[in-house]
Design a protein around this motif. Structure first.
Motif, short mmCIF file in Angstrom:
data_model
loop_
_atom_site.label_atom_id
_atom_site.label_comp_id
_atom_site.label_asym_id
_atom_site.label_seq_id
_atom_site.Cartn_x
_atom_site.Cartn_y
_atom_site.Cartn_z
N ARG A 147 0.84 -1.20 0.00
CA ARG A 147 0.00 0.00 0.00
C ARG A 147 0.88 1.26 0.00
O ARG A 147 0.60 2.22 -0.73
CB ARG A 147 -0.91 -0.01 1.23
N LYS A 148 1.93 1.27 0.79
CA LYS A 148 2.80 2.44 0.87
C LYS A 148 3.48 2.71 -0.47
O LYS A 148 3.51 3.85 -0.96
CB LYS A 148 3.85 2.24 1.96
N VAL A 149 4.04 1.65 -1.09
CA VAL A 149 4.75 1.83 -2.35
C VAL A 149 3.79 2.17 -3.48
O VAL A 149 4.11 3.00 -4.36
CB VAL A 149 5.58 0.57 -2.68
N GLU A 150 2.61 1.56 -3.49
CA GLU A 150 1.63 1.90 -4.53
C GLU A 150 1.18 3.36 -4.42
O GLU A 150 0.97 4.03 -5.45
CB GLU A 150 0.41 0.97 -4.42
N ASP A 151 1.06 3.86 -3.19
CA ASP A 151 0.71 5.27 -3.03
C ASP A 151 1.80 6.17 -3.60
O ASP A 151 1.51 7.18 -4.26
CB ASP A 151 0.50 5.59 -1.54
N GLU A 152 3.07 5.80 -3.36
CA GLU A 152 4.17 6.60 -3.91
C GLU A 152 4.18 6.56 -5.44
O GLU A 152 4.38 7.58 -6.10
CB GLU A 152 5.50 6.08 -3.35
N ALA A 153 3.97 5.36 -6.00
CA ALA A 153 3.95 5.22 -7.45
C ALA A 153 2.76 5.97 -8.06
O ALA A 153 2.86 6.54 -9.15
CB ALA A 153 3.90 3.75 -7.85
N THR A 154 1.64 5.98 -7.33
CA THR A 154 0.46 6.71 -7.82
C THR A 154 0.74 8.21 -7.88
O THR A 154 0.38 8.88 -8.87
CB THR A 154 -0.75 6.44 -6.90
N ARG A 155 1.38 8.75 -6.85
CA ARG A 155 1.73 10.18 -6.88
C ARG A 155 2.67 10.48 -8.04
O ARG A 155 2.52 11.50 -8.73
CB ARG A 155 2.35 10.58 -5.54
N ASP A 156 3.65 9.59 -8.26
CA ASP A 156 4.57 9.79 -9.39
C ASP A 156 3.83 9.78 -10.72
O ASP A 156 4.09 10.61 -11.60
CB ASP A 156 5.64 8.68 -9.40
N ALA A 157 2.91 8.83 -10.88
CA ALA A 157 2.19 8.70 -12.15
C ALA A 157 1.27 9.90 -12.39
O ALA A 157 1.14 10.38 -13.52
CB ALA A 157 1.39 7.40 -12.17
N ILE A 158 0.64 10.38 -11.34
CA ILE A 158 -0.24 11.55 -11.49
C ILE A 158 0.58 12.78 -11.88
O ILE A 158 0.17 13.57 -12.74
CB ILE A 158 -1.04 11.79 -10.20
N ARG A 159 1.75 12.94 -11.24
CA ARG A 159 2.61 14.07 -11.61
C ARG A 159 3.05 13.95 -13.07
O ARG A 159 3.11 14.97 -13.79
CB ARG A 159 3.83 14.13 -10.68
N ALA A 160 3.35 12.73 -13.52
CA ALA A 160 3.75 12.53 -14.91
C ALA A 160 2.59 12.85 -15.86
O ALA A 160 2.78 13.43 -16.93
CB ALA A 160 4.22 11.10 -15.12
N PHE A 161 1.38 12.45 -15.46
CA PHE A 161 0.18 12.75 -16.26
C PHE A 161 0.00 14.26 -16.39
O PHE A 161 -0.23 14.79 -17.49
CB PHE A 161 -1.03 12.11 -15.57
N GLN A 162 0.12 14.97 -15.26
CA GLN A 162 -0.05 16.42 -15.28
C GLN A 162 1.04 17.11 -16.10
O GLN A 162 0.77 18.05 -16.85
CB GLN A 162 -0.04 16.95 -13.85
N ALA A 163 2.28 16.61 -15.97
CA ALA A 163 3.39 17.22 -16.71
C ALA A 163 3.19 17.06 -18.21
O ALA A 163 3.43 17.99 -18.99
CB ALA A 163 4.72 16.59 -16.28
N ARG A 164 2.73 15.87 -18.63
CA ARG A 164 2.51 15.66 -20.06
C ARG A 164 1.34 16.52 -20.56
O ARG A 164 1.38 17.05 -21.67
CB ARG A 164 2.26 14.18 -20.34
N ALA A 165 0.32 16.66 -19.73
CA ALA A 165 -0.81 17.51 -20.11
C ALA A 165 -0.36 18.95 -20.28
O ALA A 165 -0.79 19.65 -21.21
CB ALA A 165 -1.91 17.42 -19.05
N GLU A 166 0.53 19.41 -19.39
CA GLU A 166 1.05 20.78 -19.49
C GLU A 166 1.83 20.97 -20.78
O GLU A 166 1.72 22.01 -21.45
CB GLU A 166 1.95 21.08 -18.28
N VAL A 167 2.65 19.97 -21.14
CA VAL A 167 3.45 20.07 -22.37
C VAL A 167 2.55 20.19 -23.59
O VAL A 167 2.76 21.03 -24.48
CB VAL A 167 4.38 18.84 -22.49
N ILE A 168 1.53 19.33 -23.64
CA ILE A 168 0.63 19.34 -24.80
C ILE A 168 -0.14 20.65 -24.88
O ILE A 168 -0.26 21.28 -25.95
CB ILE A 168 -0.33 18.13 -24.72
N ALA A 169 -0.68 21.10 -23.75
CA ALA A 169 -1.47 22.32 -23.74
C ALA A 169 -0.60 23.53 -24.10
O ALA A 169 -1.03 24.41 -24.88
CB ALA A 169 -2.12 22.52 -22.37
#
Length: 224
Positions: free
Chosen positions: A142-164
């Motif tokens: 649970r702890k590691v999945e939470d960390e990976a989820t935060r990383d993935a969401i930040r990556a999602f947001q960063a890619r959205a920013e690049v495209i926009a």
């Protein structure tokens, strides 16, 4: 435990929706982090063959009961019943010549050393080891999945920013889904011969790591 940087990946697909809505972009990102395999699960079993199914069941059940008594003497190791099966053994002309029975116990523990020692003792009692799997405990996962989820969401947001930014538009999330991957790591099992069982040594277990991956996928909407 060695420290590894999370593995992060992202990709996008540009699509145009209905005229009244803004341009939409299908986007996905994933991130992976290592998790220590601090829990072990082992399957041990008794298998026997005989002409009388009732006597056969009594023999197998006695051996399982003896194994349970030994397991209960090990602190920190839990045991539960696994699969049980009885089926006929056919000879010539498809006539039943006997019966074969198998009964399993599933061991679980966070004490790898205790399980290692216990497997050696159970083999001395002529139980066989079916499979050993090592995995992160629920708390570690649970702890590691939470960390990976935060990383993935930040990556999602960063890619959205690049495209926009490349299109000179603002954006907002329209749809989002999160999923996890990464499971138990089975270990190869070496089956002992009858001669080896008398001197069965503790099975060496190393914790190792599992790679847990979180994928965030969804859709963003671009607006002027």
């Amino acid at each position: 435990m060695k420290t590894l940087f999370p593995r992060i990946a992202a990709f996008a697909l540009l699509g145009v929706s209905a005229a009244q809505a803004g341009t939409t972009v299908d986007l996905a990102a994933e991130a992976s982090r290592p998790a220590v395999n601090d829990q072990v699960q082992a399957v041990v079993y008794v298998e026997a063959r005989g002409a009388n199914p009732a006597l056969l069941a009594r023999q197998v059940n006695q051996e399982i009961a003896g194994a349970l008594q030994l397991i209960r003497g090990k602190a920190g190791v839990q045991a539960k019943s696994g699969n049980q099966s009885t089926y006929p053994v056919y000879g010539r002309e498809q006539k039943i010549e006997g019966w074969q029975m198998r009964s399993e116990l599933v061991l679980e523990s966070r004490d790898l050393a205790a399980v290692s020692e216990l497997l050696g003792e159970l083999q001395q009692r002529k139980l066989a080891v079916g499979q050993v799997s090592q995995m992160p405990s629920p708390e570690t996962r649970r702890k590691v999945e939470d960390e990976a989820t935060r990383d993935a969401i930040r990556a999602f947001q960063a890619r959205a920013e690049v495209i926009a930014a490349a299109l000179g538009k603002s954006w907002k999330i329209k749809q989002l889904a999160v999923s996890q991957q990464g499971g138990p790591q089975p270990m190869p099992v070496f089956r002992a011969t009858k001669a080896m069982l008398a001197d069965a040594a503790p099975a060496p277990l190393e914790a190792g790591e599992s790679q847990l991956t979180t994928t965030v996928s969804g859709q963003i909407e671009l607006a002027d």
